[in-house]
Design an enzyme around this catalytic site. Structure first.
Site, PDB file in Angstrom:
ATOM      1  N   ARG A 152       0.853  -1.188   0.000  1.00 25.07           N
ATOM      2  CA  ARG A 152       0.000   0.000   0.000  1.00 25.07           C
ATOM      3  C   ARG A 152       0.891   1.241   0.000  1.00 25.07           C
ATOM      4  O   ARG A 152       1.724   1.405   0.891  1.00 25.07           O
ATOM      5  CB  ARG A 152      -0.898   0.033   1.241  1.00 25.07           C
ATOM      6  CG  ARG A 152      -1.663   1.336   1.354  1.00 25.07           C
ATOM      7  CD  ARG A 152      -2.732   1.293   2.418  1.00 25.07           C
ATOM      8  NE  ARG A 152      -2.265   1.599   3.750  1.00 25.07           N
ATOM      9  CZ  ARG A 152      -2.297   2.818   4.310  1.00 25.07           C
ATOM     10  NH1 ARG A 152      -2.759   3.860   3.633  1.00 25.07           N
ATOM     11  NH2 ARG A 152      -1.875   2.995   5.533  1.00 25.07           N
TER      12      ARG A 152
ATOM     13  N   ASN B 243      -6.678   1.196  10.457  1.00 26.81           N
ATOM     14  CA  ASN B 243      -5.343   1.428  11.013  1.00 26.81           C
ATOM     15  C   ASN B 243      -5.512   1.471  12.521  1.00 26.81           C
ATOM     16  O   ASN B 243      -6.349   2.219  13.036  1.00 26.81           O
ATOM     17  CB  ASN B 243      -4.779   2.788  10.567  1.00 26.81           C
ATOM     18  CG  ASN B 243      -4.533   2.863   9.069  1.00 26.81           C
ATOM     19  OD1 ASN B 243      -4.725   1.882   8.351  1.00 26.81           O
ATOM     20  ND2 ASN B 243      -4.117   4.025   8.600  1.00 26.81           N
TER      21      ASN B 243
ATOM     22  N   GLU C   3      -2.882  -0.622   8.597  1.00 31.61           N
ATOM     23  CA  GLU C   3      -1.694  -0.194   9.345  1.00 31.61           C
ATOM     24  C   GLU C   3      -1.757  -0.770  10.742  1.00 31.61           C
ATOM     25  O   GLU C   3      -2.801  -0.717  11.398  1.00 31.61           O
ATOM     26  CB  GLU C   3      -1.613   1.334   9.531  1.00 31.61           C
ATOM     27  CG  GLU C   3      -1.149   2.092   8.352  1.00 31.61           C
ATOM     28  CD  GLU C   3      -1.011   3.590   8.637  1.00 31.61           C
ATOM     29  OE1 GLU C   3      -0.778   3.992   9.809  1.00 31.61           O
ATOM     30  OE2 GLU C   3      -1.151   4.371   7.688  1.00 31.61           O
TER      31      GLU C   3
ATOM     32  N   TYR D  71      -3.467   1.324  16.439  1.00 24.40           N
ATOM     33  CA  TYR D  71      -2.240   1.329  17.249  1.00 24.40           C
ATOM     34  C   TYR D  71      -2.522   1.084  18.727  1.00 24.40           C
ATOM     35  O   TYR D  71      -1.853   0.292  19.362  1.00 24.40           O
ATOM     36  CB  TYR D  71      -1.475   2.641  17.034  1.00 24.40           C
ATOM     37  CG  TYR D  71      -0.921   2.730  15.627  1.00 24.40           C
ATOM     38  CD1 TYR D  71       0.311   2.165  15.314  1.00 24.40           C
ATOM     39  CD2 TYR D  71      -1.648   3.326  14.590  1.00 24.40           C
ATOM     40  CE1 TYR D  71       0.824   2.205  14.024  1.00 24.40           C
ATOM     41  CE2 TYR D  71      -1.153   3.364  13.288  1.00 24.40           C
ATOM     42  CZ  TYR D  71       0.083   2.800  13.013  1.00 24.40           C
ATOM     43  OH  TYR D  71       0.577   2.825  11.736  1.00 24.40           O
TER      44      TYR D  71
ATOM     45  N   HIS E 159      -2.855  10.784   1.286  1.00 30.01           N
ATOM     46  CA  HIS E 159      -2.244  10.551   2.595  1.00 30.01           C
ATOM     47  C   HIS E 159      -1.649  11.880   3.053  1.00 30.01           C
ATOM     48  O   HIS E 159      -0.445  12.035   3.205  1.00 30.01           O
ATOM     49  CB  HIS E 159      -1.197   9.435   2.506  1.00 30.01           C
ATOM     50  CG  HIS E 159      -0.865   8.780   3.822  1.00 30.01           C
ATOM     51  ND1 HIS E 159      -0.996   7.425   4.033  1.00 30.01           N
ATOM     52  CD2 HIS E 159      -0.415   9.285   5.001  1.00 30.01           C
ATOM     53  CE1 HIS E 159      -0.623   7.130   5.288  1.00 30.01           C
ATOM     54  NE2 HIS E 159      -0.264   8.257   5.882  1.00 30.01           N
TER      55      HIS E 159
ATOM     56  N   GLU F  61      -6.909   7.814   6.895  1.00 29.70           N
ATOM     57  CA  GLU F  61      -7.134   8.420   8.210  1.00 29.70           C
ATOM     58  C   GLU F  61      -7.747   9.816   8.117  1.00 29.70           C
ATOM     59  O   GLU F  61      -7.127  10.820   8.502  1.00 29.70           O
ATOM     60  CB  GLU F  61      -5.838   8.437   9.020  1.00 29.70           C
ATOM     61  CG  GLU F  61      -5.333   7.046   9.329  1.00 29.70           C
ATOM     62  CD  GLU F  61      -4.204   7.004  10.355  1.00 29.70           C
ATOM     63  OE1 GLU F  61      -3.683   8.074  10.706  1.00 29.70           O
ATOM     64  OE2 GLU F  61      -3.852   5.901  10.792  1.00 29.70           O
TER      65      GLU F  61
HETATM   66  C1  FCB Z   1      -0.642   6.742  11.122  1.00 31.76           C
HETATM   67  C2  FCB Z   1      -0.355   7.332   9.760  1.00 31.76           C
HETATM   68  C3  FCB Z   1       0.953   6.900   9.179  1.00 31.76           C
HETATM   69  C4  FCB Z   1       2.034   6.786  10.226  1.00 31.76           C
HETATM   70  C5  FCB Z   1       1.573   5.958  11.384  1.00 31.76           C
HETATM   71  C6  FCB Z   1       2.612   5.739  12.449  1.00 31.76           C
HETATM   72  O1  FCB Z   1      -1.484   7.579  11.846  1.00 31.76           O
HETATM   73  O2  FCB Z   1      -1.354   6.998   8.823  1.00 31.76           O
HETATM   74  O3  FCB Z   1       1.263   7.797   8.155  1.00 31.76           O
HETATM   75  O4  FCB Z   1       2.444   8.045  10.597  1.00 31.76           O
HETATM   76  O5  FCB Z   1       0.440   6.556  11.962  1.00 31.76           O
END
Ligand code: FCB
Length: 446
Positions: free
Chosen positions: A80, A292, A351, A294, A124, A169
């Site tokens: 991607r 995405n 992500e 985290y 992006h 995002e």
């Molecule tokens: C996300 C973004 C990506 C990168 C990661 C760590 O929020 O999409 O570009 O910065 O975090």
């Protein structure tokens, strides 16, 4: 809590890696590329750690062939990347930059020769500066600019690229760009934020329409950053702050796209900006939803902030990665289940990964993070989440926005002086996973 068992993923499960244009390409002033709002932001003192910029980044613009070779060694099925709007349309509209278009031709052809499926994301975060000067996402015209840009890219690459995402995002670049000054263009204003949300939604819907017409066999989706939002404490103020932040973070894009409505508080706030017929434009059938993820976000009341919410700290002793993001694999399981149930479309994790400031090549911490998160994903799938693929963030160490080069997310180390690439321990481990669909023992892959 004990770790979920090792999942066995099917052969059709897609393993990939993600990057984005501004974070890796460099060549910011080369071959006719125009400036983006991030080029501008990087030049404002104090906005990016250590004064970092994307001017050179990983120099992927020149080293893409080497990077495709590294991907081939990883054995990933998909890559991607994003197209830099100002590289193909230096002023955002009008004059087309053939040299910029040629670059993505070379990249796409190289990927296909290597047997790696290109997943193209149209946006992006690198809005052409010239469009920002016309109002950017605060202007209703932005939906039309985006549709025209989408048409250019779809006509050029639609014969080869079948996987398309409109935006990456939505929540992050609208909130941090127009309500909290953590990203370009760094405006802090409620009306600006609401207009950006609505116009980006219109742009998404119009972009999907263009793709359906120009690439009829395309599989079209959009990429969302989805994290549970929890109040820092149980006070009514923190609980209210978390509820509004949750709307702005998790719901104000995917809900209109897939359910055809704004969540309650936003529906009222949006009345001045929404027009009759807008929701029908925004709500277009999608083939997949990108997640995405985290870690959870903790909200606290902050009366001085644009919307009265601020970022709080984790409630309990949750370990975190260096930039303060908590490590909480079970929140990933919950998120995948919740998204899959709420929207009823196939999910791709577009992500997931962790930053590490040390630059360690023997990055066992990253291996353990990925192992825990991928187990949690397997568990979510066992419980019914329809997850079809996983893209690690990121292929390469790169320019991490406001953190500049102070943290590294790559499976592959990049020496930012010499631009040499060195696969880390996590690269060998991920390659073994991509080959077998089974989690290797941490530390013994490669
Ligand atoms: C996300 C973004 C990506 C990168 C990661 C760590 O929020 O999409 O570009 O910065 O975090």
């Amino acid at each position: 809590m004990s770790a979920p068992p090792k999942p066995q993923f099917s052969a059709s499960f897609l393993w990939g890696a993600s990057t984005s244009a501004y974070q890796i390409e460099g060549a910011a002033q080369e071959d006719g590329r125009g400036p983006s709002i991030w080029d501008t932001r990087c030049r404002i003192e104090g906005k990016v750690a250590d004064g970092g910029t994307g001017d050179v980044a990983c120099d992927h613009y020149h080293r893409y062939a080497e990077d495709i070779g590294l991907m081939r060694e990883l054995g990933i099925g998909a890559y991607r990347f994003s197209v830099a709007w100002p590289r193909v349309l230096p002023f955002g509209r009008g004059e087309v930059n053939e040299k910029g278009l040629d670059f993505y031709d070379r990249l796409i052809d190289g990927l296909m020769e290597a047997g790696i499926e290109p997943w193209l994301c149209l946006y992006h975060w690198d809005l052409p500066q010239a469009l920002h000067e016309l109002g950017g996402w605060m202007s209703r015209d932005s939906a039309g600019w985006f549709a025209d840009y989408t048409a250019l890219v779809a006509r050029r690459y639609g014969d080869r690229v079948k996987r398309w995402a409109t935006f990456n995002e939505f929540n992050v670049f609208t909130m941090f760009g127009y309500a909290i000054d953590w990203a370009a263009p760094g405006i802090t204003d409620r009306a600006a934020h609401l207009k950006a949300i609505h116009h980006v939604n219109l742009a998404h819907g119009d972009g999907v329409g263009v793709l359906r017409t120009l690439v009829p066999d395309a599989s079209v989706g959009a990429i969302h950053n989805v994290q549970p939002v929890l109040p820092e404490t149980d006070t009514p103020e923190d609980v209210a702050a978390a509820a509004l932040l949750d709307e702005h973070w998790n719901l104000v894009f995917a809900d209109p796209h897939l359910l055809g409505r704004y969540p309650p508080q936003t529906a009222i706030a949006m009345e001045p900006y929404a027009q009759a017929g807008d929701m029908a434009r925004i709500c277009q059938p999608l083939d997949w939803l990108g997640v995405n993820h985290y870690g959870p976000i903790f909200a606290r009341a902050d009366p001085a902030a644009t919307w009265g919410y601020g970022w709080g700290s984790a409630r309990d002793d949750v370990p975190s990665v260096d930039i303060g993001w908590t490590i909480h694999p079970d929140a990933f399981r919950q998120t995948l289940l919740a998204v899959s149930r709420r929207y009823g479309v196939p999910v791709y994790v577009t992500e997931n990964g962790c930053g590490d400031p040390t630059g360690a090549i023997d990055d066992i911490g990253r291996v353990l993070f990925l192992d825990a998160y991928i187990r949690a994903m397997g568990q979510a799938m066992d419980e019914g989440a329809d997850v079809r693929g996983y893209f690690v963030w990121s292929l390469l160490d790169n320019f991490e926005w406001g953190a500049g080069y102070t943290t590294r997310f790559g499976l592959i180390y990049v020496d930012f002086e010499t631009l040499e690439r060195i696969p880390k321990t996590s690269a060998g481990w991920y390659a073994a996973l991509a080959r077998s669909g089974r989690l290797p023992e941490p530390g013994r892959a490669g």
